[in-house]
Design an enzyme around this catalytic site. Structure first.
Site, PDB file in Angstrom:
ATOM      1  N   ASP A  73       0.861  -1.176   0.000  1.00  0.00           N
ATOM      2  CA  ASP A  73       0.000   0.000   0.000  1.00  0.00           C
ATOM      3  C   ASP A  73       0.907   1.240   0.000  1.00  0.00           C
ATOM      4  O   ASP A  73       2.129   1.150   0.164  1.00  0.00           O
ATOM      5  CB  ASP A  73      -0.984   0.002   1.181  1.00  0.00           C
ATOM      6  CG  ASP A  73      -2.183   0.925   0.885  1.00  0.00           C
ATOM      7  OD1 ASP A  73      -2.116   1.716  -0.079  1.00  0.00           O
ATOM      8  OD2 ASP A  73      -3.194   0.861   1.609  1.00  0.00           O
TER       9      ASP A  73
HETATM   10  C1  BGC Z   1      -4.994   3.389   0.046  1.00  0.00           C
HETATM   11  C2  BGC Z   1      -5.203   2.343  -1.012  1.00  0.00           C
HETATM   12  C3  BGC Z   1      -5.060   2.959  -2.375  1.00  0.00           C
HETATM   13  C4  BGC Z   1      -3.699   3.604  -2.472  1.00  0.00           C
HETATM   14  C5  BGC Z   1      -3.418   4.210  -3.834  1.00  0.00           C
HETATM   15  C6  BGC Z   1      -3.750   4.201  -0.165  1.00  0.00           C
HETATM   16  O1  BGC Z   1      -3.708   5.296   0.668  1.00  0.00           O
HETATM   17  O2  BGC Z   1      -4.955   2.759   1.312  1.00  0.00           O
HETATM   18  O3  BGC Z   1      -6.457   1.762  -0.862  1.00  0.00           O
HETATM   19  O4  BGC Z   1      -5.249   1.985  -3.357  1.00  0.00           O
HETATM   20  O5  BGC Z   1      -3.630   4.634  -1.505  1.00  0.00           O
HETATM   21  O6  BGC Z   1      -4.176   5.302  -4.105  1.00  0.00           O
END
Ligand code: BGC
Length: 733
Positions: A263
């Site tokens: 993530d």
């Molecule tokens: C979130 C994810 C997301 C990623 C990319 C993160 O802050 O937890 O769910 O896919 O950002 O945008």
């Protein structure tokens, strides 16, 4: 490209090139003179690293992506294409309801179609991968990201995970209208302590495996191309560098062989967690855990070369990760056609086309849940004079917190739809008050105040006048869209005070009032329940939310959604979910015994339970009937009920099957949903609804850790929600 060629390619790549593949950059970094390069430089990421990066986050638009892809490949020593990734969550530009609302439809196949539509738009805009579905099981309404999940039920979540994955990916990942899907957040992200985002997750092995893993497994079984790690710790180790979780559970046990991406910044954050001693240690641990792509923490480009050259990390681990990424590029067909579906002309015609709007409208209609409808208050009767009041009446922002590509300007509001679609009704429109209490500060979101120059007193008075003049009132209330989604945990689950005040004042003037709710999480609805004659849960319904609502309120469409998450009586019950374990001292109101499992001041039951929802007609469901009282493994029991439409309109009901293992080697939940069927009946019509109960449906993690069933008595409950108590038993021999 055949596998041999991929191997040759990998073999020919330099160490820096390979490290490039495991590094994901923000699209901004590819823009010339990018200011965003500053923070990356501080992390030791150079312009050369950027030009070798293997995947990109956050660029969209066919022309832009084609240009970047072309220039990048020309520069790249082996002309390897980039993968463009983005969060396409509940639609690209045509926005359909938020995932929690989709869960309420109990129609995974419809969500599959929506995902297919989102993929068609996003692929035309040049994208290759979406970070969806989010299948985290959720039980705590304080957590803002419950809106991104399909709810609290293991079975339902699995159905949606499978359908959404299939919808995005279609038959062929290389197709011009498909996206690679990425199931997230592995694992257990939906269970943060106290509902606070990014917080610690503590789950017993059995709870983790039995409740939290199955939906990810459903996506893996459906062939999901990527898995994303989660920010949280799972039993004291941050998931992102948790080798046992990623290698033993995800890859070996669950059979995932695709790309594992961290993530956002999560590898670097393991230092703040207090697990990795520094960024180099974080990079080593993540690679050893099998994380193929570093999303935005920059530790791979910064540290891997030094770690590998210093003999601290084996280059084989890097090769393994790079090979998975090359394989994904190959499956996406990028070596043959690096531009895949990108098509500026198609982008213009497909985005927001009438077919897509119609699907978004259908999805919205199917997601609405009628929670209360005293005296058949809804649908509105022709000729009634109706005041549509509240901050959501003319609001364009019905898209939810994750639709940053959806443009609120494309939304058809309730007011616009009412004027267009319901000429037989006389409507009066009034805003009444803003969404948020004056002065509300949502930390980190800047100013949320809207239209500060509106004359608040005049707005309020106009609403009261409208309520006085009308036969009936419908109040459109809800959370601000920035109150749900990532980093939006809340400790108070009520509507903003100003809206509660409006509700009280309007219902005092005109008690013939219904409330339509816009929210991304279960709320404490006591005040609404006490004051409104009818309540329609509309979630964040998307681009076509207005027409879907007007069609529903006027009876052109019938609400048939069911709650995918229990709505608590108040926040003190949270986390509250229907599939709880029995205690040794179960409480059944109004028992006066002091020493039972209960609260002194609130009920045990949620205000509205999982699976609950009404329609515009009524149904009767007969006692459960079983075709046999015993079965052995390999046999099955058929459970039946007769359902009758007892009202005077055609209608749809969702009949749900719940099972309970009465005594086992570990305690089993009071009930678990194992199936449901949607039926539509004419007035007076009845039908038999039958469920086949097979031995596999009775399995669980037994005391010795095997996934198996145990002989004994099972209760079968069938009804219209998880509150159903009508039951019969059979014996598994
Ligand atoms: C979130 C994810 C997301 C990623 C990319 C993160 O802050 O937890 O769910 O896919 O950002 O945008």
């Amino acid at each position: 490209m055949d596998h041999k060629k991929l191997e040759t390619l990998l073999h020919d790549m330099t160490l820096r090139e390979k490290i490039g593949q495991v590094f994901q950059i923000s699209g901004q970094l590819l823009a010339e003179d990018s200011a965003a390069m500053g923070p990356m430089q501080e992390m030791g990421v150079t312009q050369e690293d950027v030009l070798l990066a293997g995947t990109v986050l956050g660029v969209f638009g066919a022309e832009k992506i084609c240009k970047i892809q072309k220039e990048y490949m020309e520069h790249h020593p082996h002309h390897i294409p980039l993968i463009f990734m983005l969060d396409v969550i509940n639609g690209y530009r045509t926005v359909y309801p938020i995932p929690l609302a989709q869960g309420a439809s109990f129609l995974p196949e419809l969500s599959g179609k929506c995902a297919q539509m989102a993929a068609r738009e996003a692929a035309a805009a040049g994208l290759h991968v979406t970070f969806s579905p989010m299948t985290d099981l959720v039980r705590d309404a304080r957590w803002g990201r419950v809106m991104e999940s399909t709810g609290e039920d293991v079975y339902l979540n699995g159905q949606f995970a499978k359908a959404m994955t299939g919808g995005y990916q279609g038959e062929d990942l290389a197709g011009e209208e498909t996206l690679g899907a990425c199931v997230k957040h592995f694992a257990g992200y939906g269970a943060p302590d106290a509902g606070r985002d990014y917080n610690t997750v503590q789950l017993t092995e059995r709870t983790f495996r039995e409740y939290y893993l199955p939906a990810y497994q459903a996506a893996v079984d459906a062939g999901v191309a990527l898995v994303m790690t989660s920010f949280n710790t799972v039993n004291d180790i941050p998931a992102t560098v948790n080798k046992k979780l990623m290698r033993e559970i995800l890859r070996d046990e669950m059979g995932f062989d695709g790309v594992l991406i961290s993530d956002f910044g999560a590898i670097g954050e393991t230092v703040a967690h207090g697990l990795s001693s520094d960024r180099a240690d974080a990079a080593r641990r993540a690679l050893e855990a099998g994380v193929d792509i570093d999303m935005m923490s920059g530790v791979y480009p910064e540290k891997l070369e030094q770690l590998i050259r210093g003999g601290k990390v084996s280059e084989d681990l890097l090769d393994e990760a790079v090979m998975r990424i090359l394989e994904l590029k190959n499956k996406l067909g990028l070596f043959e056609n690096p531009f895949k579906g990108a098509d500026p002309e198609k982008e213009k015609t497909v985005i927001l086309c009438e077919e897509h709007r119609a699907l978004a409208r259908e999805a919205a209609e199917r997601s609405f849940v009628l929670l209360k409808n005293d005296g058949a208050f809804l649908p509105l009767k022709k000729g009634e004079k109706v005041a549509l009041i509240g901050p959501y009446v003319s609001r364009k922002q019905l898209l939810g917190g994750w639709s940053f590509l959806g443009d609120a300007e494309d939304t058809v509001t309730v007011e616009e739809a009412a004027r267009k679609l319901a000429p037989e009704w006389e409507f009066i429109f009034a805003k009444g008050c803003p969404v948020l209490d004056p002065g509300t500060k949502l930390v980190g979101f800047g100013s949320c105040e809207e239209n500060e120059d509106e004359d608040q007193d005049a707005m309020w008075k106009a609403a009261c006048d409208a309520a006085r003049e009308a036969d009936k009132v419908v109040l459109f209330l809800g959370e601000h869209f920035l109150q749900t989604g990532e980093a939006t945990s809340r400790g108070i689950l009520e509507l903003p005070q100003i809206q509660q005040k409006l509700l009280r004042e309007i219902t005092a003037i005109n008690p013939d009032t219904a409330v339509v709710l816009f929210n991304g999480r279960p709320l404490d609805l006591r005040v609404v329940n006490e004051n409104a004659k009818a309540i329609l849960e509309a979630w964040m319904p998307g681009t076509e939310g207005g027409p879907a609502l007007i069609r529903t309120l006027t009876g052109a469409s019938e609400p048939s959604g069911r709650l995918p998450m229990s709505f608590p009586y108040c926040v003190g019950q949270v986390p509250v979910h229907y599939d709880e374990f029995p205690t040794g001292r179960p409480y059944h109101a109004p028992d006066e015994n002091r020493f039972l499992s209960k609260y002194l001041d609130i009920p045990n039951q949620p205000l509205y339970p999982f699976g609950y929802g009404m329609g515009y007609t009524t149904f009767s469901v007969s006692e459960v009937d079983l075709d046999r009282e015993e079965m052995t493994r390999g046999e099955s029991v058929t459970a039946k009920v007769t359902v009758r439409n007892t009202g005077d309109r055609p209608g749809t009901d969702v009949i749900q099957l719940y099972l309970h293992d009465v005594a086992a080697s570990v305690v089993r939940p009071v009930k678990q949903m194992k199936g449901y069927q949607r039926i539509t009946l004419e007035p007076g019509e009845e039908t038999e609804v039958a469920f086949e109960i097979r031995e596999e449906m009775l399995r669980f993690y037994t005391a010795d850790g095997t996934w198996d069933s145990e002989p004994g008595v099972f209760e079968v409950m069938i009804g219209e929600s998880s509150a159903t108590e009508s039951k019969k038993s059979f014996l598994l021999r």
